[in-house]
Design a protein around this motif. Structure first.
Motif, short mmCIF file in Angstrom:
data_model
loop_
_atom_site.label_atom_id
_atom_site.label_comp_id
_atom_site.label_asym_id
_atom_site.label_seq_id
_atom_site.Cartn_x
_atom_site.Cartn_y
_atom_site.Cartn_z
N GLY A 186 0.78 -1.23 0.00
CA GLY A 186 0.00 0.00 0.00
C GLY A 186 0.81 1.28 0.00
N ARG A 187 2.11 1.20 -0.22
CA ARG A 187 2.96 2.39 -0.22
C ARG A 187 3.43 2.68 -1.64
N VAL A 188 3.33 3.93 -2.05
CA VAL A 188 3.83 4.33 -3.36
C VAL A 188 5.35 4.45 -3.26
N ASP A 189 6.06 3.73 -4.11
CA ASP A 189 7.52 3.82 -4.09
C ASP A 189 7.98 4.91 -5.07
N LEU A 198 12.02 2.17 -1.45
CA LEU A 198 10.96 2.54 -0.52
C LEU A 198 11.60 2.84 0.84
N ASP A 223 4.94 2.84 -8.10
CA ASP A 223 4.26 1.55 -7.99
C ASP A 223 3.80 1.33 -6.56
N ILE A 224 2.72 0.59 -6.43
CA ILE A 224 2.22 0.13 -5.14
C ILE A 224 2.09 -1.39 -5.23
N GLU A 273 0.34 -4.55 -3.80
CA GLU A 273 -0.86 -4.84 -3.04
C GLU A 273 -0.68 -6.10 -2.20
N ARG A 279 -0.58 -0.39 -9.72
CA ARG A 279 -0.84 -1.30 -8.60
C ARG A 279 -0.48 -2.71 -9.02
N VAL A 304 -0.17 5.89 -11.02
CA VAL A 304 0.37 4.86 -10.14
C VAL A 304 -0.02 3.49 -10.67
#
Length: 194
Positions: A35-38, A150, A42-43, A45, A133, A131
């Motif tokens: 759940g973190r945007v790098d 990250l 990208d995230i 899941e 996912r 973004v």
């Protein structure tokens, strides 16, 4: 999987605080946070690694140094998803000269990043934000690296720390540095295999 195929796969880096690297070379941390945007937009899941972990298990995922398939440096004893991310526990093979060098660098604070090497199986891109996912990823290696993608990922037992030099970079400058370093590594690898 050949060296060139591995270089073509995707990589995501996270910072791992390694204050608690044991003298026997064992350590643990998070190779990915959900759940973190790098910095690559990208995230990952939750559940993205479930199929791959079911198929390979920890023993089927390689521990490398800087994504170099010619530099295995240990083995993962535990790789699992939890509510936070992809938790890993492993041990450096201290009979190897490269692993001893990595161990010293980790204990000295010079290396504190983890990076996953994978192939995207399923993903969706949000058109408004740009973004991506990652819904399912075929995970094949986790590397100890210099530059994490990250920066906020940590080992749970570490509560506070100084900001690392990497966090002082603006995200755009950091991303440019990572891309340059990746190109340099790929150029060296290509020339070494020619």
């Amino acid at each position: 999987m050949g060296h060139r195929q591995m270089l073509a796969g995707e990589r995501k880096r996270v910072e791992l605080r390694l204050d608690d690297v044991e003298s026997d070379g064992s350590f643990s941390g998070y190779a990915s946070l959900f759940g973190r945007v790098d910095l690559g937009r990208d995230i990952v899941e939750r559940g993205a690694f479930a199929q791959s972990l079911s198929k390979r298990g920890a023993a089927g995922i390689r521990m490398l140094f800087q994504h170099d398939p010619a530099a295995p440096i240990g083995a993962w004893s535990e790789v699992r998803e939890d509510a936070r991310g992809l938790f890993v526990r492993g041990q450096l093979a201290l009979d190897s000269a490269k692993a001893r060098e990595v161990h010293a660098l980790m204990r000295g604070g010079a290396l504190d990043g983890l990076s996953i090497g994978f192939r995207t199986v399923r993903a969706r891109k949000e058109t408004k934000s740009g973004v991506r996912r990652i819904l399912e990823a075929d995970l094949w290696e986790i590397s100890i690296v210099t530059f994490p993608m990250l920066p906020e990922a940590r080992v749970d037992s570490v509560k506070s720390r100084r900001r690392s030099p990497i966090e002082e970079f603006a995200p755009d400058r950091l991303m440019a540095s990572i891309r340059r370093a990746t190109r340099m590594l790929n150029d060296c690898s290509t020339k070494g295999n020619a």
